[in-house]
Each structure stands twice: as structure tokens, then as C-alpha cells.
Design a protein around this motif. Structure first.
Motif, PDB file in Angstrom:
ATOM      1  N   ALA A 203       6.300  -3.362   3.605  1.00 40.20           N
ATOM      2  CA  ALA A 203       5.381  -2.272   3.946  1.00 40.20           C
ATOM      3  C   ALA A 203       3.944  -2.772   4.027  1.00 40.20           C
ATOM      4  CB  ALA A 203       5.489  -1.152   2.921  1.00 40.20           C
ATOM      5  N   ASP A 204       3.584  -3.708   3.152  1.00 44.55           N
ATOM      6  CA  ASP A 204       2.229  -4.253   3.164  1.00 44.55           C
ATOM      7  C   ASP A 204       1.980  -5.055   4.452  1.00 44.55           C
ATOM      8  OD1 ASP A 204      -0.337  -4.875   1.738  1.00 44.55           O
ATOM      9  OD2 ASP A 204       0.437  -6.924   1.948  1.00 44.55           O
ATOM     10  N   VAL A 205       2.988  -5.849   4.852  1.00 50.92           N
ATOM     11  CA  VAL A 205       2.863  -6.622   6.089  1.00 50.92           C
ATOM     12  C   VAL A 205       2.725  -5.685   7.289  1.00 50.92           C
ATOM     13  CG1 VAL A 205       4.048  -8.221   7.651  1.00 50.92           C
ATOM     14  CG2 VAL A 205       4.095  -8.620   5.183  1.00 50.92           C
ATOM     15  N   GLN A 206       3.530  -4.633   7.301  1.00 51.63           N
ATOM     16  CA  GLN A 206       3.464  -3.677   8.410  1.00 51.63           C
ATOM     17  C   GLN A 206       2.105  -2.977   8.468  1.00 51.63           C
ATOM     18  OE1 GLN A 206       7.257  -1.778   7.070  1.00 51.63           O
ATOM     19  NE2 GLN A 206       7.756  -1.765   9.260  1.00 51.63           N
ATOM     20  N   LYS A 207       1.519  -2.741   7.293  1.00 54.86           N
ATOM     21  CA  LYS A 207       0.196  -2.110   7.250  1.00 54.86           C
ATOM     22  C   LYS A 207      -0.878  -3.046   7.788  1.00 54.86           C
ATOM     23  CE  LYS A 207      -2.950   0.182   3.996  1.00 54.86           C
ATOM     24  NZ  LYS A 207      -3.160   0.584   2.571  1.00 54.86           N
ATOM     25  N   ARG A 208      -0.739  -4.340   7.484  1.00 54.20           N
ATOM     26  CA  ARG A 208      -1.736  -5.319   7.928  1.00 54.20           C
ATOM     27  C   ARG A 208      -1.597  -5.656   9.410  1.00 54.20           C
ATOM     28  NH1 ARG A 208      -1.299 -10.429   5.233  1.00 54.20           N
ATOM     29  NH2 ARG A 208       0.651  -9.873   4.203  1.00 54.20           N
ATOM     30  N   TYR A 209      -0.373  -5.516   9.915  1.00 50.65           N
ATOM     31  CA  TYR A 209      -0.125  -5.834  11.332  1.00 50.65           C
ATOM     32  C   TYR A 209       0.565  -4.642  12.001  1.00 50.65           C
ATOM     33  CZ  TYR A 209      -0.800 -10.594   9.521  1.00 50.65           C
ATOM     34  OH  TYR A 209      -1.298 -11.723   8.914  1.00 50.65           O
TER      35      TYR A 209
END
Length: 273
Positions: A203-209
Motif C-alpha cells: 500500500a505504501d508503494v502504491q501511494k508513492r507511485y
């Protein structure tokens, strides 16, 4: 007559020997059971933690262990009025460090698995995480049958590694990395097509990208618990009592919400009922 005399002689010889052996055995059992008392007498609890799996395991501005696990370790030490000593370790050396008494217990995102239960004992769960495959939006993985079409990365010897390996069909190209960060970086630079990681990290990766990466496949949910060496029942009881108390008073849930932005899963809160 000679047989009777010999029998009496053997009894006289063996009774003291057996008594000594039983006493030694009992003494050993008492020493083992008293490990928790040794910790309390020492006044310091050595807790093994990770620092490379945020938000479960991270470091703060002072380079001290942080994240949910770091917070749980502090709650544990405070619960028993003990000084906390963090023992920082990596994923692969968590159990070896524990078995050589470099740490008294692990609060290190260690999932409960049958393989690990052969080596250590676990408390009731204090946390949980879903393991997923994360990859670019154009990667088409919906079932394990799709795995062989792509290069998939996992942290070596992790529960993600075990979970993916368990369902991966023959021909799957698994690439193993030293830790979660290395596996994730390999996916970000295109060295692999998908990476096994936690739903929180995903979820953090998806938020950053935004729009670039998606969850391709949910591998499993993992219950994580405090781990300790076997044959230490008093230590196990102390860990279970702490978790029960801080689940009941809401401290664990508050800490989980602080770091994970959601309540503790029911699989954790109802595990002891």
C-alpha cells in the motif's frame, strides 16, 4: 541363593545412582523453568527486533528501533517494569540469535509456521499481516498458474518465501534476496516482475507511485507472535499474560492503529478466546 544375593547387591548399588540422576534431572528442569525469574533478577529484558520492515519495524530520528514491533517491545518491558535492551537483527538471523541467547525473546514480525515451531515456541499472536505479490499494473497474475510467466522476487527464508514457494507451480522463476528492501528495490528497477511483500508495504508503494503498481495476488495472512526458546514455560506464560492484558486494555490496538492506520485484525484479537 547366589541370585538373591546378587539382586540385593544391585539394588544397593543402583538406588543411590538413580537418586542422583533424578535429582540432577529435577534440578535441570527447575533451572530451565526459572529463566523468566533470571530475567527479572537481571532487571533487563533483551528483545530481538528488526529495523528494515516498516511500518512494523523501523528506526526513529535517533536511529533507535521503532515501528509497531519496537512499540510492542517497549510496552512489554514497561508491563513488567524492566529495562528494555533492543537487540537489532536481520530476518535470517532472528532464530539463530534467539537460540544462542543473544535475545530473551523476539518481537520481530516472526510469523507462526510449523517449521519454526520445531525450533522455538510462540506466544499467542500480537500482530498479523497479509502477504501479497506486488507488481507493475501491466503484469497479469491472477492465480499461481500465471507465476511461471514472470520473474518473482521474495526475501530469502521469509514466510513470504515459504508461502509463495508452497503454491508456485513447477517452472516458476523465484529470485531470493537478503531482505524485503532488496527484493522491493529489485522490482522497482525492473530486475524482477513482481515481489512478495506485506499488504502494508504494498500500500505504501502504491501511494508513492500512484497507478504504477498493484496487488497482483494475495498469498496468505500471517499471524505473528513473540518467539522464545523452548522449555521455558514461565517465560511463555509471562508473554501470553502481557498480550492478554494489553489486548484487553486496548494498548496493542492503539499502537497498531498508530502505525498501520487500521485496527488489529480479528484473527489477533480473538485468538485467545
Amino acid at each position: 541363593m547366589q541370585g538373591l544375593i546378587a539382586s540385593k547387591f544391585l539394588r544397593k548399588l543402583l538406588v543411590p545412582v538413580l537418586g542422583t540422576l533424578l535429582a540432577a534431572s529435577a534440578g535441570s528442569a527447575i533451572a530451565t523453568d526459572n529463566y523468566w525469574q533470571q530475567v527479572k533478577d537481571r532487571g533487563t529484558l533483551k528483545v530481538g527486533v528488526l529495523v528494515d520492515w516498516p511500518p512494523y519495524a523501523a528506526v526513529d530520528a535517533k536511529n533507535q528501533p521503532s515501528g509497531y514491533d519496537g512499540g510492542v517491545a517497549k510496552l512489554l518491558a514497561d508491563h513488567y517494569d524492566l529495562k528494555l535492551e533492543y537487540v537489532v537483527m536481520t530476518g535470517p538471523n532472528r532464530i539463530p540469535f534467539l537460540l544462542t541467547d543473544k535475545a530473551d525473546v523476539l518481537v520481530a514480525s516472526l510469523a507462526i509456521t510449523p517449521e519454526r515451531e520445531k525450533q522455538v515456541q510462540f506466544s499467542r499472536p500480537y500482530s498479523a499481516a497479509s502477504m501479497v505479490l506486488l507488481g507493475p499494473a501491466d503484469v497479469k497474475i491472477s492465480t499461481p498458474a500465471d507465476f511461471p510467466k514472470y520473474k518473482i522476487g521474495v526475501p530469502r527464508a521469509s514466510t513470504t518465501d515459504l508461502g509463495v514457494t508452497k503454491v508456485a507451480p513447477e517452472g516458476t522463476k523465484l529470485h531470493r534476496f537478503d531482505d524485503d528492501a532488496s527484493a522491493l528495490q529489485a522490482m522497482l528497477v525492473g530486475q524482477i516482475d513482481a515481489v512478495g511483500t506485506s499488504s502494508v508495504i504494498a500500500a505504501d508503494v502504491q501511494k508513492r507511485y500512484p497507478g504504477k503498481y498493484k496487488v497482483l495476488y494475495v498469498v496468505n495472512e500471517q499471524l505473528m507472535a513473540i518467539a522464545m526458546r523452548k522449555d521455558r514455560p514461565e517465560l511463555l506464560k509471562a508473554m501470553n499474560d502481557f498480550i492478554a492484558a494489553d489486548l484487553a486494555n486496548g494498548k496493542l490496538n492503539t499502537l497498531f492503529e498508530q502505525w498501520l492506520k487500521k485496527p488489529l485484525p480479528q484473527s489477533v484479537t480473538q485468538s485467545g478466546q
